[in-house]
Design a protein around this motif. Structure first.
Motif, mmCIF file in Angstrom:
data_model
loop_
_atom_site.group_PDB
_atom_site.id
_atom_site.type_symbol
_atom_site.label_atom_id
_atom_site.label_comp_id
_atom_site.label_asym_id
_atom_site.label_seq_id
_atom_site.Cartn_x
_atom_site.Cartn_y
_atom_site.Cartn_z
ATOM 1 N N SER A 55 0.843 -1.198 0.000
ATOM 2 C CA SER A 55 0.000 0.000 0.000
ATOM 3 C C SER A 55 0.871 1.237 0.000
ATOM 4 O O SER A 55 1.897 1.292 0.676
ATOM 5 C CB SER A 55 -0.890 -0.009 1.253
ATOM 6 O OG SER A 55 -1.569 1.227 1.356
ATOM 7 N N LEU A 56 0.441 2.221 -0.783
ATOM 8 C CA LEU A 56 1.178 3.492 -0.825
ATOM 9 C C LEU A 56 1.074 4.194 0.526
ATOM 10 O O LEU A 56 2.031 4.782 1.010
ATOM 11 C CB LEU A 56 0.583 4.373 -1.935
ATOM 12 C CG LEU A 56 1.279 5.684 -2.240
ATOM 13 C CD1 LEU A 56 2.709 5.446 -2.690
ATOM 14 C CD2 LEU A 56 0.531 6.437 -3.344
ATOM 15 N N ASP A 103 -8.491 1.996 -3.939
ATOM 16 C CA ASP A 103 -8.896 0.710 -4.507
ATOM 17 C C ASP A 103 -8.034 0.435 -5.733
ATOM 18 O O ASP A 103 -8.308 0.938 -6.825
ATOM 19 C CB ASP A 103 -10.384 0.753 -4.888
ATOM 20 C CG ASP A 103 -10.876 -0.614 -5.361
ATOM 21 O OD1 ASP A 103 -10.097 -1.579 -5.319
ATOM 22 O OD2 ASP A 103 -12.044 -0.694 -5.771
ATOM 23 N N GLU A 104 -6.985 -0.332 -5.552
ATOM 24 C CA GLU A 104 -6.072 -0.720 -6.646
ATOM 25 C C GLU A 104 -5.675 0.445 -7.546
ATOM 26 O O GLU A 104 -5.944 0.465 -8.741
ATOM 27 C CB GLU A 104 -6.711 -1.823 -7.482
ATOM 28 C CG GLU A 104 -6.486 -3.178 -6.885
ATOM 29 C CD GLU A 104 -6.842 -4.314 -7.829
ATOM 30 O OE1 GLU A 104 -7.460 -4.053 -8.867
ATOM 31 O OE2 GLU A 104 -6.504 -5.441 -7.507
ATOM 32 N N GLY A 105 -5.066 1.436 -6.935
ATOM 33 C CA GLY A 105 -4.564 2.554 -7.726
ATOM 34 C C GLY A 105 -5.557 3.677 -7.922
ATOM 35 O O GLY A 105 -5.198 4.755 -8.376
ATOM 36 N N ASP A 106 -6.838 3.449 -7.601
ATOM 37 C CA ASP A 106 -7.827 4.535 -7.650
ATOM 38 C C ASP A 106 -7.860 5.202 -6.285
ATOM 39 O O ASP A 106 -8.251 4.579 -5.295
ATOM 40 C CB ASP A 106 -9.214 3.991 -7.998
ATOM 41 C CG ASP A 106 -9.309 3.571 -9.449
ATOM 42 O OD1 ASP A 106 -8.542 4.117 -10.265
ATOM 43 O OD2 ASP A 106 -10.129 2.712 -9.766
ATOM 44 N N TRP A 189 -11.337 12.433 -7.244
ATOM 45 C CA TRP A 189 -10.329 11.426 -7.573
ATOM 46 C C TRP A 189 -8.974 12.115 -7.682
ATOM 47 O O TRP A 189 -8.885 13.222 -8.213
ATOM 48 C CB TRP A 189 -10.656 10.755 -8.907
ATOM 49 C CG TRP A 189 -11.910 9.941 -8.874
ATOM 50 C CD1 TRP A 189 -13.105 10.276 -9.412
ATOM 51 C CD2 TRP A 189 -12.080 8.657 -8.283
ATOM 52 N NE1 TRP A 189 -14.029 9.282 -9.181
ATOM 53 C CE2 TRP A 189 -13.423 8.266 -8.485
ATOM 54 C CE3 TRP A 189 -11.250 7.783 -7.582
ATOM 55 C CZ2 TRP A 189 -13.942 7.064 -8.036
ATOM 56 C CZ3 TRP A 189 -11.772 6.589 -7.135
ATOM 57 C CH2 TRP A 189 -13.093 6.230 -7.355
ATOM 58 N N VAL A 190 -7.960 11.472 -7.186
ATOM 59 C CA VAL A 190 -6.618 12.069 -7.280
ATOM 60 C C VAL A 190 -5.653 11.084 -7.940
ATOM 61 O O VAL A 190 -5.890 9.875 -7.934
ATOM 62 C CB VAL A 190 -6.065 12.495 -5.892
ATOM 63 C CG1 VAL A 190 -6.978 13.501 -5.243
ATOM 64 C CG2 VAL A 190 -5.847 11.305 -4.989
ATOM 65 N N ASP A 191 -4.611 11.645 -8.490
ATOM 66 C CA ASP A 191 -3.602 10.840 -9.169
ATOM 67 C C ASP A 191 -2.590 10.330 -8.138
ATOM 68 O O ASP A 191 -1.929 11.132 -7.479
ATOM 69 C CB ASP A 191 -2.889 11.725 -10.207
ATOM 70 C CG ASP A 191 -1.847 10.956 -10.998
ATOM 71 O OD1 ASP A 191 -1.580 9.789 -10.668
ATOM 72 O OD2 ASP A 191 -1.308 11.538 -11.957
ATOM 73 N N PRO A 192 -2.459 9.000 -7.997
ATOM 74 C CA PRO A 192 -1.511 8.493 -6.975
ATOM 75 C C PRO A 192 -0.068 8.931 -7.218
ATOM 76 O O PRO A 192 0.729 8.971 -6.287
ATOM 77 C CB PRO A 192 -1.656 6.970 -7.073
ATOM 78 C CG PRO A 192 -2.298 6.712 -8.387
ATOM 79 C CD PRO A 192 -3.134 7.908 -8.706
ATOM 80 N N PHE A 193 0.245 9.275 -8.483
ATOM 81 C CA PHE A 193 1.614 9.718 -8.766
ATOM 82 C C PHE A 193 1.881 11.113 -8.186
ATOM 83 O O PHE A 193 3.009 11.550 -8.120
ATOM 84 C CB PHE A 193 1.876 9.714 -10.275
ATOM 85 C CG PHE A 193 2.190 8.347 -10.804
ATOM 86 C CD1 PHE A 193 3.497 7.922 -10.947
ATOM 87 C CD2 PHE A 193 1.177 7.471 -11.126
ATOM 88 C CE1 PHE A 193 3.788 6.652 -11.413
ATOM 89 C CE2 PHE A 193 1.453 6.197 -11.597
ATOM 90 C CZ PHE A 193 2.757 5.787 -11.738
#
Lengths: 199, 420
Positions: A55-56, A103-106, A189-193
Motif C-alpha cells: 500500500s502506498l 482501490d487498486e490505484g484509484d 479522484w486524485v492521481d496516486p503519482f
C-alpha cells in the motif's frame, strides 16, 4: 500535531491519540478495539489483525499532496464482490480529518456530508443520473477490520449497500445504505503519482 | 480478488498452465497465450471466445511478466494487446503496480508512451472539436491530433476489460508534447487516458526491453531535442538580455557630455592654401571622444588633423582617402557639397587639443572655401558597438533555433494530416 495519551483498559499500554475527536481505536499491543467516550475508554472487543498488502499509504507515515501534508491515523478495510478497498482516516496540517479511499490505484479524497433524503438504494441504477451525477458503481460491502484511530464507530462484519456517482472534474459522490441509515461523502479522484510519501 | 491471490491456473480450454502475473481484482479477462482462449476472470474463467489463429506480434520488445520501474514505481507486464489501424500497428502492454494500480505502456514505432486512465474529463469532447482545435485537460492545453478506428489483432494475458481479436474501438488523440490525452470509445463505454512520452532507454534499462526495434525519426509526442542549437540558444538568451540592457544603458546614460559646439564661418580663400585651427579642451581620457564635423565645403577638399596643443606630433589625421592615428571608428560622408565627418578616438593626456583643416592638393582651379563649419566635441563617450554586436549575434542564434524548432513542429503536425 498535538497528541495525548490514553491507556488501554485491557493491557495498560500507552496509546498516543492523534485526533481529539476519535471515537474508536485499536490497541497496537493487544489488538483490543476501544470506544473513546469523552474521557472514558471502553473495551469493545478484539479483532484479528488485518492482512497486510502493498500500500502506498501506511499508518503514521506522512504523505503530501498538492502542498498539503497528511498523517494517516486510521484505516478501515471493506470487502466487496470484486475484492476489497481501503479507507484511510488522515489528518491534515490544520488538524482536520479527511477520508482517502484506495482501490487498486484509484485514490479519492472524501469528506462526509449530510445525506440527501429521501433516497433509496434501488432507485440508483447503474448509468442513470441523479441530481447531475452519474451512477458509476453500486454493490454490497462488508467491514473486514480496522486499525489505528477513527472518528466514527465501525462494526466489524457489518455490511451495507453502496453507490458511487461521478461528475465532470473527477468529482466523486458516494452513498452507503445500511440499517443505521444513509451516509454520504463527496470528494475528488486524485492521481496516486502526485501523492508523495515521506521517507 | 487480490487478497486471495493465485499464481497460476490451467486454461479452461486447452489445459495449458497459465502464469498469473499479479493483476488485481479489476482484471476482467485472461487470454491463454497458447490457444488464444479469452476467459472471464470474474466468472470461474469461463470461455468467452477463442482465437487460435492469432499471430504473436513480430515486434514485441516486452514479454509477459517483465518488471521495471516507471517514475520510481514498480510495474509488471500482465497483458499484451496488438492494434492495427490504417496500415500501422502498435502494441499496448497492460502493466500493474500493487500500490499505484493499472497503466499502459504503448510501443509505437520504437517509441514508448506511459498511459493511465483518468477520471478528469476534458473541457470539450474530443469528438466535438476539429483537428488542431484546443481544449483543457489535466491542467494543460491540448490540441486534437487525430481520430481513427483501431482493431485488435492479438491479445494475451490479464486485462482490465474483456478484449477479443477483431474488437474495434474509436480513438481520438490530442497532444501537448510530451503529453497525450485520449478518448477511447467502444460499444460499451467511453474512457479517457492521460499519458506521456517515455525515453526508450528508460524502458530498455528498467524492463530489459529488446533493443532491436529502432525508433522512427518522428513521433507525435517526441519532445523536441537538439544537441547543439537549442542549448546554444538557451545559453544565448541571457547574453541577449544582458547586451540589450547594457546597450540601452550606454545609449541613454553613457553618451558623453558635449565639450563645445561652434559654428565657424570662413572667408573666401580664392586659390590660396587655407589652414584653419580650432581648439578644444579634453578632461576625460578613459572614455572616447566624439568629433562631429559638418561643413558646407566644395566637396572632398579638406583633411582634418588633430594634435595636442604645442605638440608637433599629430594625434589623428582624418581624410576621405587616408585615416590614421588613434581613432576607433570614423565615418566620412561626402554628399554633393556637404562633408560630414564623425570620428571616435581617445587621448592619453588631458589638455587642450587643436583641430586643423588642411586643404588637399587638387587641380581644381575654381574658388574653394569653407563657408560654414559646425564642430561638435563630446567626451566621456562609451561605445555600445560591441554590445550591439553581441545582441545581434545572440538574437541570430535564438532565431535559428526557433526555425529549427518550427521545422520540427511542422513535421510533427504534418504527420497528423493537418500540418500540410
Amino acid at each position: 500535531m498535538n497528541t495525548h495519551t490514553i491507556n488501554c483498559p485491557q493491557c495498560g499500554s500507552d496509546l498516543p491519540l492523534t485526533f481529539r475527536y476519535s471515537k474508536l481505536m485499536l490497541c497496537d499491543h493487544c489488538g483490543s478495539s476501544l470506544f473513546l467516550e469523552d474521557d472514558a475508554v471502553r473495551f469493545a472487543g478484539k479483532q484479528s489483525i488485518l492482512p497486510e498488502y502493498p500500500s502506498l499509504l501506511q499508518l503514521k507515515q506522512t504523505f503530501s499532496y498538492l502542498n498539503n501534508t497528511y498523517l494517516p491515523v486510521g484505516h478501515i478495510r471493506y470487502d466487496y464482490e470484486k475484492g476489497f478497498w481501503d479507507e484511510w482516516w488522515v489528518i491534515d496540517n490544520s488538524g482536520e480529518g479527511v477520508w482517502v479511499t484506495v482501490d487498486e490505484g484509484d485514490f479519492a479524497f472524501e469528506r462526509e456530508i449530510e445525506p440527501p433524503s429521501p433516497l433509496q438504494f434501488q432507485d440508483l441504477r447503474l448509468d442513470t443520473m441523479f441530481d447531475g451525477w452519474l451512477v458509476t458503481e453500486r454493490g454490497h460491502a462488508t467491514c473486514e477490520g480496522f486499525e489505528g484511530e477513527l472518528p466514527k464507530i465501525v462494526t466489524i462484519g457489518a455490511s451495507f449497500d453502496y453507490v458511487d456517482l461521478s461528475k465532470r472534474g473527477g468529482k466523486l459522490f458516494s452513498l452507503e445504505f445500511s440499517d443505521q441509515g444513509i451516509k454520504a461523502a463527496k470528494g475528488i479522484w486524485v492521481d496516486p503519482f502526485e501523492i508523495k510519501v515521506d521517507e | 480478488m487480490n487478497n486471495k491471490k493465485i499464481e497460476g491456473i490451467q486454461c479452461t480450454q486447452c489445459n495449458a498452465p497459465l502464469s498469473l502475473h499479479g493483476g488485481g481484482h479489476k482484471i476482467k479477462s485472461l487470454t491463454c497465450q497458447y490457444c488464444g482462449t479469452v476467459m472471464d476472470a470474474h466468472n470461474d474463467f469461463k470461455v468467452l471466445a477463442q482465437f487460435s489463429e492469432q499471430q504473436k506480434p513480430a515486434n514485441s520488445p516486452l514479454s509477459m511478466g517483465m518488471q521495471g520501474r516507471i517514475k520510481g514505481i514498480h510495474f509488471t507486464v500482465i497483458g499484451i494487446i496488438e492494434w492495427y489501424s490504417e496500415g500501422s500497428q502498435w502494441i499496448d502492454y497492460q502493466i500493474f503496480s500493487s500500490t499505484h494500480g493499472y497503466a499502459w505502456l504503448v510501443h509505437d514505432r520504437g517509441h514508448w508512451i506511459f498511459l493511465r486512465r483518468t477520471r478528469h474529463l476534458p473541457s470539450k469532447s474530443l469528438w466535438s472539436i476539429s483537428l488542431l482545435q484546443s481544449f483543457t485537460a489535466q491542467e494543460r492545453k491540448f490540441r486534437l491530433y487525430e481520430r481513427f478506428n483501431a482493431q485488435i489483432t492479438y491479445v494475451v494475458g490479464e486485462l482490465t476489460w474483456i478484449a477479443r481479436v477483431g474488437d474495434q474501438t474509436q480513438l481520438a488523440e490530442a497532444i501537448a508534447p510530451p503529453y497525450i490525452f485520449s478518448e477511447e470509445r467502444s460499444d460499451k463505454e467511453t474512457e479517457f487516458y492521460f499519458g506521456e512520452y517515455i525515453d526508450a532507454l528508460e524502458i530498455e534499462s528498467e524492463f530489459g526491453a529488446d533493443k532491436k526495434y529502432p525508433a522512427s525519426k518522428m513521433h507525435p509526442l517526441k519532445p523536441y531535442q537538439s544537441k547543439v542549437i537549442a542549448p546554444l540558444a538557451k545559453a544565448a538568451k541571457p547574453f541577449a538580455w544582458l547586451s540589450l540592457f547594457v546597450s540601452l544603458l550606454i545609449i541613454f546614460f553613457m553618451h558623453g557630455n558635449t565639450v563645445d559646439v561652434q559654428l565657424v564661418t570662413t572667408e573666401n580663400i580664392n586659390n590660396e592654401k587655407v589652414q584653419l585651427t580650432y581648439e578644444f579642451p579634453v578632461k576625460k581620457t578613459k572614455q572616447l571622444i566624439i568629433l562631429q564635423l559638418d561643413t558646407h565645403s566644395a566637396g572632398d577638399l579638406f583633411d582634418f588633423l588633430i594634435k595636442k596643443k604645442n605638440s608637433t606630433r599629430p594625434l589623428l589625421q582624418l581624410g576621405s582617402n587616408n585615416t590614421k592615428g588613434s581613432e576607433k571608428n570614423t565615418t566620412f560622408i561626402i554628399k554633393k557639397k556637404i562633408t560630414s565627418v564623425r570620428s571616435q578616438f581617445n587621448v592619453t593626456k588631458a589638455g587642450v587639443y587643436q583641430l586643423s583643416f588642411i586643404e588637399k592638393k587638387t587641380n581644381i582651379t575654381q574658388n574653394k572655401f569653407i563657408s560654414k563649419v559646425k564642430i561638435k566635441i563630446k567626451e566621456g563617450y562609451v561605445s555600445a558597438y560591441y554590445f550591439t554586436l553581441l545582441l545581434i549575434f545572440s538574437l541570430l542564434i535564438i532565431f535559428v533555433a526557433y526555425l529549427f524548432r518550427l521545422s520540427f513542429e511542422s513535421a510533427r503536425w504534418r504527420a497528423s494530416g493537418v500540418g500540410s
